[in-house]
Design a protein around this motif. Structure first.
Motif, PDB file in Angstrom:
ATOM      1  N   GLU A  12       0.826  -1.203   0.000  1.00  0.00           N
ATOM      2  CA  GLU A  12       0.000   0.000   0.000  1.00  0.00           C
ATOM      3  C   GLU A  12       0.863   1.256   0.000  1.00  0.00           C
ATOM      4  O   GLU A  12       0.568   2.235  -0.703  1.00  0.00           O
ATOM      5  N   GLN A  13       1.928   1.232   0.797  1.00  0.00           N
ATOM      6  CA  GLN A  13       2.806   2.396   0.866  1.00  0.00           C
ATOM      7  C   GLN A  13       3.524   2.625  -0.459  1.00  0.00           C
ATOM      8  O   GLN A  13       3.698   3.768  -0.904  1.00  0.00           O
ATOM      9  N   LYS A  14       3.936   1.523  -1.102  1.00  0.00           N
ATOM     10  CA  LYS A  14       4.603   1.641  -2.398  1.00  0.00           C
ATOM     11  C   LYS A  14       3.641   2.215  -3.432  1.00  0.00           C
ATOM     12  O   LYS A  14       4.014   3.101  -4.224  1.00  0.00           O
ATOM     13  N   ASP A  15       2.400   1.730  -3.416  1.00  0.00           N
ATOM     14  CA  ASP A  15       1.398   2.240  -4.347  1.00  0.00           C
ATOM     15  C   ASP A  15       1.148   3.722  -4.110  1.00  0.00           C
ATOM     16  O   ASP A  15       1.034   4.508  -5.063  1.00  0.00           O
ATOM     17  N   TRP A  16       1.063   4.113  -2.833  1.00  0.00           N
ATOM     18  CA  TRP A  16       0.875   5.530  -2.497  1.00  0.00           C
ATOM     19  C   TRP A  16       2.032   6.361  -3.030  1.00  0.00           C
ATOM     20  O   TRP A  16       1.818   7.409  -3.640  1.00  0.00           O
ATOM     21  N   ARG A  17       3.263   5.913  -2.827  1.00  0.00           N
ATOM     22  CA  ARG A  17       4.424   6.689  -3.271  1.00  0.00           C
ATOM     23  C   ARG A  17       4.419   6.893  -4.785  1.00  0.00           C
ATOM     24  O   ARG A  17       4.718   7.992  -5.275  1.00  0.00           O
ATOM     25  N   LEU A  18       4.061   5.831  -5.520  1.00  0.00           N
ATOM     26  CA  LEU A  18       4.031   5.944  -6.978  1.00  0.00           C
ATOM     27  C   LEU A  18       2.960   6.938  -7.426  1.00  0.00           C
ATOM     28  O   LEU A  18       3.197   7.765  -8.321  1.00  0.00           O
ATOM     29  N   ARG A  19       1.780   6.846  -6.817  1.00  0.00           N
ATOM     30  CA  ARG A  19       0.706   7.771  -7.182  1.00  0.00           C
ATOM     31  C   ARG A  19       1.055   9.198  -6.780  1.00  0.00           C
ATOM     32  O   ARG A  19       0.744  10.158  -7.503  1.00  0.00           O
ATOM     33  N   TRP A  20       1.683   9.350  -5.619  1.00  0.00           N
ATOM     34  CA  TRP A  20       2.067  10.682  -5.149  1.00  0.00           C
ATOM     35  C   TRP A  20       3.092  11.320  -6.101  1.00  0.00           C
ATOM     36  O   TRP A  20       3.006  12.507  -6.398  1.00  0.00           O
ATOM     37  N   GLN A  21       4.049  10.523  -6.561  1.00  0.00           N
ATOM     38  CA  GLN A  21       5.055  11.045  -7.476  1.00  0.00           C
ATOM     39  C   GLN A  21       4.411  11.539  -8.773  1.00  0.00           C
ATOM     40  O   GLN A  21       4.747  12.624  -9.285  1.00  0.00           O
ATOM     41  N   SER A  22       3.462  10.758  -9.303  1.00  0.00           N
ATOM     42  CA  SER A  22       2.776  11.171 -10.528  1.00  0.00           C
ATOM     43  C   SER A  22       1.937  12.419 -10.283  1.00  0.00           C
ATOM     44  O   SER A  22       1.930  13.367 -11.100  1.00  0.00           O
ATOM     45  N   TYR A  23       1.240  12.440  -9.143  1.00  0.00           N
ATOM     46  CA  TYR A  23       0.414  13.598  -8.793  1.00  0.00           C
ATOM     47  C   TYR A  23       1.279  14.839  -8.633  1.00  0.00           C
ATOM     48  O   TYR A  23       0.936  15.917  -9.151  1.00  0.00           O
ATOM     49  N   ALA A  24       2.390  14.702  -7.911  1.00  0.00           N
ATOM     50  CA  ALA A  24       3.241  15.858  -7.629  1.00  0.00           C
ATOM     51  C   ALA A  24       3.796  16.455  -8.923  1.00  0.00           C
ATOM     52  O   ALA A  24       3.912  17.685  -9.048  1.00  0.00           O
TER      53      ALA A  24
END
Length: 343
Positions: A288-300
């Protein structure tokens, strides 16, 4: 209000009297061993420990007076969205109150809002919560509340006597701990003091022992580790287990970093340290944390481009809101917006 110099003289005398009473009675009894403050003592206003030195009446008298007080419809803002602690309404088979740490948590839950409401209003809120109890437990709980408030006032007086001076070493820390523990047993019976403060006092003893061990230059590293382990064994089981779990997760963070390129080795490490069920939960959390980091990077990346686009603020904020909806769930959007605010 007692002056600082007077309190500095009186506190050691009170402690000596308490110790003498314990020796004569063969241990702490179930009744308070000191007089209560008079009803014409000064009124309570706000203070760092929940009550302050300036007062017109004793806090315990507020418990009696609160029977006539109405409770505001609106909760203090700091309590909005929170839940009142549970598990405090404990009685024996005769209907008598069984003091517990949860009861103290109930008191502190409302007292934490001191400053947003007066002490009288907060006492009225606690009284309303205690009305869930039947007699005699209800009256006993109100009496306990009064003595607890008086103890907190006495504690603030004791701290005022110390002023801003910090403890200089283990002996000074131990003396202050002894005074505070004696104060608790002056204002509350032994059973209540134990229920309210046993865990806190166990931690105090552990920290004092840990400090003493750390300063002992005559110990080898192995002896120091053994002494620290022995000191930890004196902690209550839940605290000891919590400390062990904390160390386990600290080691896990190190292992996760070291084995980042070897998922199978990390999986085996998790199973060995935590067992199959806990290891699977950790694996799911990591995913879950890895998925969050990937989505956050794309969002940012898209967020930064949007901020550089030159849009007026209303349009920019509306576009950012749509962007968060694209990448995050409803609860995640709250987190994302909070992170944006500190970028």
């Amino acid at each position: 209000m007692k002056s600082v110099s007077r309190l500095s003289f009186i506190v050691p005398v009170i402690i000596a009297v308490v110790i003498a009473l314990w020796l004569l009675a063969g241990g702490a009894q179930d009744q308070p061993v000191s007089p209560r403050p008079s009803d014409d003592s000064a009124d309570v206003t706000t203070g760092g420990d929940g009550v302050s030195a300036a007062r017109q009446q004793s806090p315990s008298k507020l418990v009696v007076d609160s029977a006539e007080s109405s409770v505001p419809d609106q909760q203090p803002s700091s309590l909005v969205g929170t839940s009142e602690p549970d598990g405090w309404a404990k009685t024996d088979r005769f209907g008598n109150l069984v003091p517990s740490g949860e009861l103290r948590q109930l008191f502190e839950y409302y007292l934490s809002a001191l400053g947003e409401e007066t002490l009288s209003q907060l006492v009225a809120r606690i009284r309303l919560a205690l009305s869930a109890l039947e007699e005699p437990a209800r009256g006993q709980a109100l009496g306990t509340l009064g003595r607890y408030l008086d103890y907190k006032l006495a504690l603030s007086d004791l701290e005022a006597a110390y002023g801003g001076a910090g403890a200089s070493g283990p002996d000074e820390i131990e003396r202050r701990m002894a005074e505070i523990q004696a104060l608790r047993r002056i204002w509350m019976d032994a059973g209540t003091a134990e229920a309210f403060f046993a865990d806190e006092e166990a931690i105090d003893r552990y920290q004092l022992k840990k400090l003493s061990i750390g300063r002992d230059k005559g110990l080898t590293e192995q002896e120091r580790e053994e002494a620290l382990s022995a000191a930890e064994m004196a902690l209550p089981e839940p605290m000891r287990q919590a400390r062990q779990d904390t160390r386990k997760f600290s080691r896990y963070e190190q292992a996760r970093e070291a084995l980042a390129s070897d998922p199978e080795a990390l999986r085996a490490w998790r199973q060995k340290e935590f067992g199959d069920e806990a290891a699977q939960r950790l694996a799911d959390l990591d995913a879950e944390q890895k998925d969050w980091r990937l989505r956050w990077q794309s969002y940012a990346k898209e967020r930064d481009a949007l901020k550089a686009s030159g849009l007026a603020e209303p349009e920019r904020e509306e576009s950012l809101a749509r962007l968060r909806e694209k990448y995050f769930s409803e609860t995640e959007r709250v987190r994302a917006k909070a992170l944006d605010s500190i970028q």
